[in-house]
Design a protein around this motif. Structure first.
Motif, PDB file in Angstrom:
ATOM      1  N   ILE A   1      -8.564  -0.673   5.485  1.00 50.57           N
ATOM      2  CA  ILE A   1      -7.605   0.404   5.723  1.00 50.57           C
ATOM      3  C   ILE A   1      -6.474   0.217   4.712  1.00 50.57           C
ATOM      4  CG2 ILE A   1      -5.816   1.183   7.347  1.00 50.57           C
ATOM      5  CD1 ILE A   1      -7.655   0.418   9.639  1.00 50.57           C
ATOM      6  N   ALA A   2      -6.052   1.295   4.083  1.00 50.27           N
ATOM      7  CA  ALA A   2      -4.868   1.185   3.207  1.00 50.27           C
ATOM      8  C   ALA A   2      -3.640   1.218   4.101  1.00 50.27           C
ATOM      9  CB  ALA A   2      -4.851   2.340   2.217  1.00 50.27           C
ATOM     10  N   VAL A   3      -2.789   0.216   3.958  1.00 50.31           N
ATOM     11  CA  VAL A   3      -1.597   0.182   4.820  1.00 50.31           C
ATOM     12  C   VAL A   3      -0.357   0.706   4.109  1.00 50.31           C
ATOM     13  CG1 VAL A   3      -2.361  -1.583   6.432  1.00 50.31           C
ATOM     14  CG2 VAL A   3      -1.246  -2.286   4.319  1.00 50.31           C
ATOM     15  N   GLY A   4      -0.357   0.679   2.780  1.00 50.29           N
ATOM     16  CA  GLY A   4       0.816   1.210   2.086  1.00 50.29           C
ATOM     17  C   GLY A   4       0.704   1.047   0.585  1.00 50.29           C
ATOM     18  N   LEU A   5       1.684   1.633  -0.094  1.00 51.11           N
ATOM     19  CA  LEU A   5       1.754   1.574  -1.555  1.00 51.11           C
ATOM     20  C   LEU A   5       3.089   0.952  -1.933  1.00 51.11           C
ATOM     21  CD1 LEU A   5       0.090   2.859  -4.023  1.00 51.11           C
ATOM     22  CD2 LEU A   5       1.882   4.592  -4.044  1.00 51.11           C
ATOM     23  N   MET A   6       3.041  -0.037  -2.841  1.00 52.77           N
ATOM     24  CA  MET A   6       4.280  -0.642  -3.330  1.00 52.77           C
ATOM     25  C   MET A   6       4.520  -0.152  -4.761  1.00 52.77           C
ATOM     26  SD  MET A   6       6.818  -2.559  -2.642  1.00 52.77           S
ATOM     27  CE  MET A   6       6.574  -3.808  -1.382  1.00 52.77           C
ATOM     28  N   VAL A   7       5.684   0.414  -4.978  1.00 47.06           N
ATOM     29  CA  VAL A   7       6.010   0.929  -6.313  1.00 47.06           C
ATOM     30  C   VAL A   7       7.128   0.060  -6.881  1.00 47.06           C
ATOM     31  CG1 VAL A   7       6.588   3.009  -7.616  1.00 47.06           C
ATOM     32  CG2 VAL A   7       5.591   3.227  -5.324  1.00 47.06           C
TER      33      VAL A   7
END
Ligand SMILES: Cc1cc2nc3c(=O)[nH]c(=O)nc-3n(C[C@H](O)[C@H](O)[C@H](O)COP(=O)(O)OP(=O)(O)OC[C@H]3O[C@@H](n4cnc5c(N)ncnc54)[C@H](O)[C@@H]3O)c2cc1C
Ligand code: FES
Ligand code: FES
Length: 487
Positions: free
Chosen positions: A362-368
């Motif tokens: 599952i993708a939990v988030g994106l860090m930019v």
């Protein structure tokens, strides 16, 4: 019912009336449910693809920090199971007893309706704008009205009467939907209901909405074919077109940590359930170029419902946000029962709709990562029309320019091949070069030789090649005006 008990129905408030929806009904698109099951046929279904706005309704979602603002969304593509603990206002819920609300009154006075088929959607969209402006003491301007109506089509009026209706709305006469529909709901009960996981299991359908990540990961391990549904703005269209059925699903919108958007020491964190509207608003000052790109993404209805991670994971080569996040060197955080791993977005897209993600992940988030000082960026979307259109070509360029020399360059393109692409060879050529028109013109010409776009309904391959080349020139022109004083 106690807080850990599993529910097999969703609780939704429709025009203030609490309604429990279970079994097959929970799998219906919301618009169909409203029309055929809730006896509310004012909401229309025209395109059933999120494109026309006839099905617009207003939705406020309950979370531990209270009710969200009412926002518009397209009810034709969103299944009912996404609306647990939501308050939904349809066109039938706008008037009070026999008195039309302010938007309806002005639409009548200014002849904002002819055949009337688009009217419920337009009235709901404008009511959403009036609710938001009145709540924040903001003025309702023509620009806001035009932007707010980009998701609503009308084939009869030519829009002028609708615009004049909207501009004559007197916000002092606005009867707050928040006060009318949310203030009387018992929040203690909602707190308990929010902690109940949901499992609706039918002979051929199943929907799971766990309340913590561990349970979601366990479910995805036991049944990897469960499809994760975020906003359903991609998946709901496929469902309605019978290309894919949304009936074995995992819903993540009851897991509070996935709804976070925040600035951390490592950069901007966007949780899996954060909507495109939230990202657009949050980035207005810190990543203005990103916020500007999202302004011409879809329509308010789609952005209120769709998530940023849905765009990234749908992974379309013409997904508007992808090139920008490739040059920002964002990283996708994936979780499974085996642990978490971080995949640079540049390594995530392996081929057409082929990604570096396992069935149990599952993708939990994106860090930019934060933009370092001295970097400047340009993100472009080229489409047949400005609003609510799919792009033909997208361009993202990120540069560090010092003493008229390009110190760092990152370029990504969309719509020019089976995946979005970074152009590392071109980037190497640019580094160390003068920041000049001829360097960017040559880069555009070289980019043509590195891509192989196709011809389709939106554009020919030749058009895409030429537009790509031209975008390098546009990028130079704009950057040279913006950064001239620092050169
Ligand atoms: C009318 C209309 C206009 C649109 N305009 C644009 C546009 O201008 N630009 C553009 O780029 N797109 C556009 N889209 C496409 C769509 O709105 C976006 O791609 C949106 O970001 C999808 O988000 P979602 O939350 O609705 O995703 P969903 O439809 O729920 O899911 C999309 C995919 O992501 C997967 N997924 C979602 N969350 C996770 C997760 N946490 N882990 C693993 N997989 C996950 C799903 O399984 C699915 O495969 C448009 C769509 C419509 C209907
Ligand atoms: S019916 Fe057209 S957007 Fe829903
Ligand atoms: S009034 Fe007929 S479509 Fe708008």
């Amino acid at each position: 019912m106690n807080s850990s008990e599993i529910r097999n129905e969703i609780h939704v408030f429709i025009n203030g009336v609490e309604t429990q929806v279970s079994s097959e009904q929970a799998f219906l698109p919301l618009a169909q449910f409203l029309r055929s099951e809730a006896n509310l046929p004012g909401t229309k279904i025209v395109c059933a693809e999120g494109d026309c706005g006839a099905c617009t309704v207003l939705v406020s979602r309950w979370a531990i920090d209270g009710w969200s603002e009412f926002q518009t969304l397209n009810s034709c593509i969103a299944p009912v199971y996404l609306f647990d603990l939501c308050s939904i206002v349809t066109v039938e819920g706008l008037a009070q007893e026999d008195e039309l609300n302010e938007v309806q009154t002005k639409m009548r006075e200014h002849h904002g309706a002819q055949c009337g088929y688009c009217t419920p959607g337009i009235v709901c969209a404008l009511s959403g704008l009036a609710e938001s402006c009145a709540g924040k003491n903001k003025v309702l301007t023509e620009k806001k009205v035009r932007n707010h109506l980009t998701g609503n089509l009308c084939r009869c009026t030519g829009y002028e009467p609708i615009l004049s209706s909207a501009l004559s709305i007197d916000l002092k006469k606005w009867n707050s939907l928040k006060t009318r529909y949310l203030s009387t709901i018992n929040s203690q009960r909602l707190e308990i209901l929010a902690k109940n996981p949901i499992e609706i299991v039918e002979p051929t359908k199943a929907a799971f909405a766990p309340t913590n990540l561990q349970t979601a990961l366990d479910l995805k391990t036991q049944t990897p074919e469960l499809r994760i549904v975020a906003g359903a703005t991609d998946l709901g269209v496929l469902h309605n077109k019978a290309k894919f059925f949304l009936d074995q699903v995992l819903i993540l919108n009851k897991i509070p940590e996935l709804s976070k958007i925040e600035r951390t020491s490592q950069g901007l964190w966007v949780g899996a359930q954060v909507s495109l509207t939230q990202v657009e608003d949050f980035c207005e000052n810190s990543y203005p170029e990103l916020s500007r790109l999202l302004r011409i993404f879809a329509s308010p209805q789609i952005k209120n419902q769709g998530t940023l991670l849905g765009n990234i994971l749908n992974g379309s080569p013409i997904g508007d946000s992808l090139p920008a996040f490739l040059v920002l060197e964002a990283e996708l955080h994936l979780a499974s029962v085996r642990g978490q791993r971080v995949v640079p977005l540049t390594a995530f897209y392996k081929g057409y709709k082929f990604f570096d993600i396992q069935p149990d992940e599952i993708a939990v988030g994106l860090m930019v990562p934060p933009l370092k000082d001295g970097f400047c960026s340009k993100f472009y979307k080229v489409s047949l029309r400005k609003d609510l259109d799919i792009s033909a070509v997208t361009f993202a360029g990120l540069f560090k320019i010092e003493n008229s020399t390009i110190q760092e360059a990152r370029i990504a393109l969309g719509g020019v091949g089976p995946t979005v692409v970074r152009l590392p060879d071109l980037e190497k050529d640019l580094v160390g070069s003068q920041f000049s028109e001829s360097v960017f013109a040559n880069a555009g010409a070289k980019a043509r030789s590195l891509i192989k776009p196709i011809s389709d309904l939106r554009a020919t391959d030749q058009y895409r090649l030429q537009v790509t080349e031209n975008l390098f020139r546009k990028c130079f022109e704009e950057l040279s005006q913006e950064i001239a004083p620092c050169l």
